[in-house]
Scaffold this active site. Structure first.
Site, PDB file in Angstrom:
ATOM      1  NE  ARG A   4      -3.591  -2.443   0.236  1.00 46.89           N
ATOM      2  CZ  ARG A   4      -3.174  -3.559  -0.372  1.00 46.89           C
ATOM      3  NH1 ARG A   4      -2.143  -3.528  -1.195  1.00 46.89           N
ATOM      4  NH2 ARG A   4      -3.817  -4.682  -0.207  1.00 46.89           N
ATOM      5  CB  SER A  53      -8.300  -1.042   4.610  1.00 48.40           C
ATOM      6  OG  SER A  53      -8.760  -2.306   4.221  1.00 48.40           O
ATOM      7  CD  GLU A  95      -5.055   0.469   2.854  1.00 50.85           C
ATOM      8  OE1 GLU A  95      -4.627  -0.340   3.700  1.00 50.85           O
ATOM      9  OE2 GLU A  95      -5.758   0.139   1.880  1.00 50.85           O
TER      10      GLU A  95
HETATM   11  C1  LIG Z   1     -15.751  -0.633  -0.181  1.00 51.69           C
HETATM   12  C2  LIG Z   1     -14.267  -0.418  -0.457  1.00 51.69           C
HETATM   13  C3  LIG Z   1     -13.425  -1.512  -0.582  1.00 51.69           C
HETATM   14  C4  LIG Z   1     -12.057  -1.335  -0.837  1.00 51.69           C
HETATM   15  N1  LIG Z   1     -11.244  -2.430  -0.950  1.00 51.69           N
HETATM   16  C5  LIG Z   1      -9.926  -2.266  -1.217  1.00 51.69           C
HETATM   17  C6  LIG Z   1      -9.058  -3.400  -1.373  1.00 51.69           C
HETATM   18  O1  LIG Z   1      -9.460  -4.542  -1.257  1.00 51.69           O
HETATM   19  N2  LIG Z   1      -7.752  -3.181  -1.646  1.00 51.69           N
HETATM   20  C7  LIG Z   1      -7.247  -1.921  -1.771  1.00 51.69           C
HETATM   21  O2  LIG Z   1      -6.044  -1.782  -2.041  1.00 51.69           O
HETATM   22  N3  LIG Z   1      -8.044  -0.831  -1.636  1.00 51.69           N
HETATM   23  C8  LIG Z   1      -9.369  -0.975  -1.366  1.00 51.69           C
HETATM   24  N4  LIG Z   1     -10.160   0.127  -1.223  1.00 51.69           N
HETATM   25  C9  LIG Z   1      -9.560   1.478  -1.279  1.00 51.69           C
HETATM   26  C10 LIG Z   1      -9.559   2.134  -2.673  1.00 51.69           C
HETATM   27  O3  LIG Z   1     -10.610   1.643  -3.486  1.00 51.69           O
HETATM   28  C11 LIG Z   1      -8.216   1.945  -3.383  1.00 51.69           C
HETATM   29  O4  LIG Z   1      -7.160   2.497  -2.660  1.00 51.69           O
HETATM   30  C12 LIG Z   1      -8.216   2.577  -4.786  1.00 51.69           C
HETATM   31  O5  LIG Z   1      -7.034   2.203  -5.446  1.00 51.69           O
HETATM   32  C13 LIG Z   1      -8.318   4.103  -4.755  1.00 51.69           C
HETATM   33  O6  LIG Z   1      -8.587   4.554  -6.073  1.00 51.69           O
HETATM   34  P1  LIG Z   1      -9.397   5.899  -6.308  1.00 51.69           P
HETATM   35  O7  LIG Z   1      -9.512   6.113  -7.756  1.00 51.69           O
HETATM   36  O8  LIG Z   1     -10.673   5.879  -5.555  1.00 51.69           O
HETATM   37  O9  LIG Z   1      -8.380   6.927  -5.657  1.00 51.69           O
HETATM   38  P2  LIG Z   1      -8.743   8.227  -4.801  1.00 51.69           P
HETATM   39  O10 LIG Z   1      -9.425   7.815  -3.535  1.00 51.69           O
HETATM   40  O11 LIG Z   1      -9.425   9.214  -5.651  1.00 51.69           O
HETATM   41  O12 LIG Z   1      -7.273   8.738  -4.435  1.00 51.69           O
HETATM   42  C14 LIG Z   1      -6.460   7.967  -3.587  1.00 51.69           C
HETATM   43  C15 LIG Z   1      -5.031   8.512  -3.692  1.00 51.69           C
HETATM   44  O13 LIG Z   1      -4.558   8.268  -5.007  1.00 51.69           O
HETATM   45  C16 LIG Z   1      -4.170   9.486  -5.625  1.00 51.69           C
HETATM   46  N5  LIG Z   1      -4.523   9.406  -7.049  1.00 51.69           N
HETATM   47  C17 LIG Z   1      -5.721   9.094  -7.603  1.00 51.69           C
HETATM   48  N6  LIG Z   1      -5.629   9.138  -8.953  1.00 51.69           N
HETATM   49  C18 LIG Z   1      -4.356   9.481  -9.240  1.00 51.69           C
HETATM   50  C19 LIG Z   1      -3.627   9.711 -10.455  1.00 51.69           C
HETATM   51  N7  LIG Z   1      -4.185   9.592 -11.660  1.00 51.69           N
HETATM   52  N8  LIG Z   1      -2.320  10.068 -10.354  1.00 51.69           N
HETATM   53  C20 LIG Z   1      -1.717  10.209  -9.153  1.00 51.69           C
HETATM   54  N9  LIG Z   1      -2.349  10.012  -7.984  1.00 51.69           N
HETATM   55  C21 LIG Z   1      -3.650   9.648  -8.027  1.00 51.69           C
HETATM   56  C22 LIG Z   1      -4.922  10.580  -4.893  1.00 51.69           C
HETATM   57  O14 LIG Z   1      -4.236  11.806  -4.956  1.00 51.69           O
HETATM   58  C23 LIG Z   1      -4.957  10.020  -3.477  1.00 51.69           C
HETATM   59  O15 LIG Z   1      -3.745  10.300  -2.827  1.00 51.69           O
HETATM   60  C24 LIG Z   1     -11.540  -0.023  -0.966  1.00 51.69           C
HETATM   61  C25 LIG Z   1     -12.392   1.085  -0.865  1.00 51.69           C
HETATM   62  C26 LIG Z   1     -13.736   0.894  -0.604  1.00 51.69           C
HETATM   63  C27 LIG Z   1     -14.635   2.100  -0.505  1.00 51.69           C
END
Ligand SMILES: Cc1cc2nc3c(=O)[nH]c(=O)nc-3n(C[C@H](O)[C@H](O)[C@H](O)COP(=O)(O)OP(=O)(O)OC[C@H]3O[C@@H](n4cnc5c(N)ncnc54)[C@H](O)[C@@H]3O)c2cc1C
Length: 309
Positions: free
Chosen positions: A171, A220, A301
């Site tokens: 992570r 998480s 996280e």
């Molecule tokens: C119900 C649920 C279940 C989940 N299960 C998991 C799981 O099993 N495993 C897991 O790893 N995560 C899980 N997550 C967390 C999340 O979905 C992941 O971390 C996901 O990768 C975040 O992507 P996002 O597009 O929503 O990023 P955001 O929440 O929009 O951003 C997260 C971070 O990434 C950065 N970011 C986003 N896009 C870019 C880009 N293009 N360039 C540079 N930085 C960027 C943002 O600045 C921020 O720091 C879960 C979340 C939820 C709500």
């Protein structure tokens, strides 16, 4: 002087005072000074090259892993659009734009008879977010499937990065905070399409059973502690963070409208009227309790961004 008046002319759209927190999975938190939606890669590059250096620039995917603090986000928030969500398959390689949904990437890979990317179907984020978080589940994470990705820095310079160059660990990635991921090449392994789809369906079922996926949550809340931290605390190396939270009375714990889920106590939930500070306070209360009982400082996280209200 408003932020907007200092920004370069672009083809895409600027919008002022956008209720950003409401768009996050937690549906709470403050506003962004300006949101910029570029039309394409060139428009984004032009913006970055010409945006004054003292204006902070942020980027989000679908905001499934962020708390936007109640005081909002200063500067410019970049929201990538459809142009950045393309998914293409060539042989065993799946190329996906930063805004492509992880679940869609898994689905397209399956339809093309490619295995190995099923884990993405369980993560409700975008490829950009998955790269930044080295997202993963069920034993696979981005670093295992990434061939290379493309990012653009605050000066508009493009970089191509391999997983080794990105220092991907659990992570976490060692990539400068200002890099915006644009696209990624992922490797698949040829397999029967129907079998890959069946594994995706199984992941969906498992998620429904074990996680509060229909709630306003951010996934998480804390990363699992390292084996070293656990051994220093006299705990078995396979202890999970949810077990620590459970043992300090965290399951179901509430502050204001924020609650640690009864179903999966490492998931934090907005029960309806939570503010971002309720969520953050609850997280800090859990951290304090775990520190006191086990001597372990939990690592958030979920990313917390913006100013406190
Ligand atoms: C119900 C649920 C279940 C989940 N299960 C998991 C799981 O099993 N495993 C897991 O790893 N995560 C899980 N997550 C967390 C999340 O979905 C992941 O971390 C996901 O990768 C975040 O992507 P996002 O597009 O929503 O990023 P955001 O929440 O929009 O951003 C997260 C971070 O990434 C950065 N970011 C986003 N896009 C870019 C880009 N293009 N360039 C540079 N930085 C960027 C943002 O600045 C921020 O720091 C879960 C979340 C939820 C709500």
């Amino acid at each position: 002087m408003s932020v907007l008046s200092s920004l370069p002319q672009v083809l895409g759209r600027y919008t002022e005072n956008v209720a950003l927190g409401k768009k996050s999975w937690f549906t709470c938190g403050g506003a962004a000074d300006v949101v910029f939606k570029p039309t394409d890669h060139e428009d984004l590059q032009h913006f970055l090259k010409n945006c004054p250096a003292d204006i902070p620039v942020h980027v989000f995917g679908v905001m499934s892993n962020v708390i936007i603090r109640d005081g909002g986000v200063r500067g410019v928030v970049i929201r990538l659009g459809r142009e950045f969500s393309k998914i293409e398959v060539e042989g065993d390689i799946v190329s996906a734009g930063a805004l492509a949904l992880d679940a869609n990437v898994a689905q397209v890979a399956a339809e093309n008879g490619l295995a190995g990317l099923e884990f993405l179907s369980g993560i409700p984020g975008s490829i950009g977010g998955a790269l930044r978080m080295n997202a993963g589940c069920y034993g696979t994470e981005m670093k295992d499937v990434l061939i290379e990705c493309e990012a653009i820095d605050r000066q508009g310079q493009i970089h191509v990065l391999t997983p080794d160059e990105m220092g991907m660990t659990y992570r976490h990635v060692e990539v400068p905070a200002d890099y915006i991921f644009l696209k990624a090449k992922l490797k698949g392994v040829p397999d029967e399409a129907e079998e890959v789809k069946a594994r995706i369906a199984q992941i969906k079922e498992q998620r429904e059973e074990s996680q509060p996926i229909r709630e306003k949550t951010g996934g998480s809340t804390f990363a699992n502690p390292s084996a070293l931290e656990l051994s220093q605390a006299g705990l078995s190396p396979d202890t999970k963070v949810w077990q620590l939270i459970d043992q300090v009375g965290g399951r179901g714990l509430k502050i204001g409208g924020a609650m640690m889920s009864e179903k999966h106590c490492n998931f934090m939930i907005n029960t309806g009227e939570a503010s971002a500070s309720d969520l953050e306070e609850l997280g800090e209360e859990i951290r304090a309790r775990v520190l006191k009982k086990f001597g372990i400082a939990l690592r958030w996280e979920i990313k917390r961004i913006g100013e406190k209200g």
